[in-house]
Design an enzyme around this catalytic site. Structure first.
Site, PDB file in Angstrom:
ATOM      1  N   ASP A  17       5.846   3.427   0.999  1.00 37.38           N
ATOM      2  CA  ASP A  17       5.578   1.926   2.070  1.00 37.38           C
ATOM      3  C   ASP A  17       4.206   3.093   3.314  1.00 37.38           C
ATOM      4  OD1 ASP A  17       4.630   0.304   3.014  1.00 37.38           O
ATOM      5  OD2 ASP A  17       6.129  -1.015   2.852  1.00 37.38           O
ATOM      6  N   HIS A  18       3.303   3.300   3.001  1.00 37.14           N
ATOM      7  CA  HIS A  18       2.731   3.740   4.113  1.00 37.14           C
ATOM      8  C   HIS A  18       2.275   2.756   5.457  1.00 37.14           C
ATOM      9  CE1 HIS A  18      -0.242   6.351   5.603  1.00 37.14           C
ATOM     10  NE2 HIS A  18      -1.063   6.840   4.546  1.00 37.14           N
ATOM     11  N   ARG A  19       2.868   1.415   5.025  1.00 38.79           N
ATOM     12  CA  ARG A  19       3.188   0.201   5.772  1.00 38.79           C
ATOM     13  C   ARG A  19       4.205   0.942   6.830  1.00 38.79           C
ATOM     14  NH1 ARG A  19       3.829  -5.062   3.329  1.00 38.79           N
ATOM     15  NH2 ARG A  19       5.284  -3.383   2.515  1.00 38.79           N
ATOM     16  N   VAL A  20       4.501   1.849   6.569  1.00 38.01           N
ATOM     17  CA  VAL A  20       5.945   2.689   7.503  1.00 38.01           C
ATOM     18  C   VAL A  20       6.218   4.059   7.028  1.00 38.01           C
ATOM     19  CG1 VAL A  20       8.843   1.852   7.354  1.00 38.01           C
ATOM     20  CG2 VAL A  20       7.242   0.301   6.834  1.00 38.01           C
ATOM     21  N   PRO A  77       0.838  -1.475   0.073  1.00 34.74           N
ATOM     22  CA  PRO A  77      -0.369   0.323   0.126  1.00 34.74           C
ATOM     23  C   PRO A  77       1.201   1.166  -0.252  1.00 34.74           C
ATOM     24  CG  PRO A  77       0.161  -0.643   1.572  1.00 34.74           C
ATOM     25  CD  PRO A  77       0.254  -2.303   1.129  1.00 34.74           C
TER      26      PRO A  77
END
Length: 432
Positions: free
Chosen positions: A403-406, A233
């Protein structure tokens, strides 16, 4: 005794390799540790050396064709008398067998996608570093292991020998010929280097419309990476940076060999020092904060695909050394001679299409990283100053894919703000 030469795993993601060329022909004598074949991995050409001494009995996978990792690509016979047996074994391998003899290895060795650890345990071949051409900048040569041993034993300077093997390779025969009393020393400078300067771009042959063109190994690797990126994502943040001060600095240092790519990589690396999260990536252990800032830069290959040579420790390397490093990386990338850690150790990536006149674009996040910066071209724009005046300034558009998770939006925005501040107000610090 018949020995198999297997297709080695040259990288953790490699599932098949393409034979670039065979250094040996069927019937040729093969020394232990001598290069037999050159294999194209996803990013570079690698020498594959025989682990045994004997004679190349039969080639299963000819030059230009691919084979799965772990499959047999040739047989080496211990004696000349066993060459016929090697040919029979190869013929039996290609034809279906009703039952394998109990005392014989079943053809299960020809697996399609074994693990890298399993292939590494096979003692038939030794994979050396990527093949090296003789270059004026690096002074490196293509030398067979046996030629090195003979030269060392006899105190021969290899730079005085011109190789007659594939791609200018110095073979044992070249060294032995040099040692003959009647031989006239062949000075290296008498022949042009394989890569003395970046090769000029050659116009690609016209493609016949209505036909299909097979993918290269590099293109397949790029496709695999892009497919992996689909599961991440991501979000994108754009920023406008005024480049007048950076352009002025570039004019000052260009004559000293500094490239704009090195300037941008240095600016990004220095900014990443303040934003370690933007230099991080997600792993099974959580968020991995990298101990080094290694800036990878996307480079388009002339024969299709792209590669990302890495400027290691770009934040700690001076601008002039960084530019020299970049020149060498590009030369080796074009010649497919990069070491694996020179293209897969990047912690942050930049892609600069501004040199092609592109205003703005979005880049796809490479696997294993947290962010990539897409850089557009700098061009004159009419802008308003804080006091309401109008002026013309050079500006470029940059877009960060993260990276939207990070990384979250605020992290990306703060990184771009600091990058713009460095480029707009204090680019001279990059040259210190």
């Amino acid at each position: 005794m018949i020995y198999e030469i297997f297709m080695p795993a040259l990288s953790s993601t490699m599932t098949e390799g393409k034979i670039t060329s065979w250094v040996k022909s069927p019937g040729d004598k093969v020394e232990k540790g001598e290069t037999v074949v050159i294999v194209e991995s996803d990013k570079a050409d690698m020498d594959v050396e025989s682990f045994y001494e004997g004679y190349l009995g039969v080639i299963i996978t000819p030059a230009g064709e691919s084979a799965p990792v772990g499959s047999a690509i040739a047989y080496v016979a211990e004696t000349k008398e066993e060459i016929a047996e090697a040919k029979q074994k190869a013929a039996g391998q290609s034809a279906p067998s009703p039952a394998a003899p109990k005392n014989e290895e079943p053809p299960a060795k020809l697996v399609s996608t074994p693990t890298a650890a399993a292939v590494a345990a096979i003692p038939d071949v030794v994979v050396s570093s990527p093949r090296k051409s003789t270059t004026a900048s690096s002074g490196r040569q293509i030398v067979s292991p046996r030629a090195k041993r003979i030269a060392k034993d006899n105190g021969v300077d290899l730079t005085q020998i011109i190789g007659t093997g594939p791609n200018g390779r110095i073979t044992a025969a070249d060294v032995e010929s040099f040692l003959k009393p009647s031989a006239v020393p062949a000075v290296q400078t008498a022949a042009p280097s394989v890569i003395s300067a970046p090769a000029p771009k050659v116009a690609a042959a016209p493609v016949a419309l209505g036909t299909a063109q097979g993918l290269t190994t590099l293109q397949k690797a790029v496709i695999n990476n892009m497919n992996q990126s689909l599961s991440v994502p991501v979000f994108r943040v754009g920023y406008t940076i005024t480049t007048d001060a950076l352009d002025a600095l570039y004019k000052q240092v260009k004559s000293k060999g500094v490239t704009m790519t090195a300037l941008l990589a240095k600016a990004v690396a220095v900014t990443l020092q303040k934003h370690p999260l933007v230099n991080a990536s997600l792993s099974d252990r959580g968020i991995e904060y990298k101990s080094n800032i290694n800036v990878a830069v996307a480079v388009a290959m002339d024969d299709g695909g792209l590669i990302t040579p890495v400027l290691k420790n770009a934040d700690q390397t001076d601008l002039y050394s960084l530019s020299r490093d970049w020149k060498g990386l590009v030369e080796r990338a074009r010649a497919k001679q990069l070491q694996p850690d020179e293209y897969n150790s990047g912690t942050f990536t930049i892609s600069n299409l501004g040199m092609f006149g592109v205003d703005r674009f979005d880049a796809i996040l490479p696997p294993g990283t947290g962010a990539i910066l897409a850089i557009g071209g700098s061009r004159p724009q009419v802008v308003a100053t804080k006091d309401g005046a109008i002026k013309v300034a050079n500006q470029m558009q940059v877009n960060l894919t993260a990276d939207h998770r990070v990384i979250y939006g605020a992290h990306a925005a703060q990184f771009l703000q600091d990058l713009a501040k460095l480029i707009e107000t204090n680019p001279q610090s990059l040259a210190l």
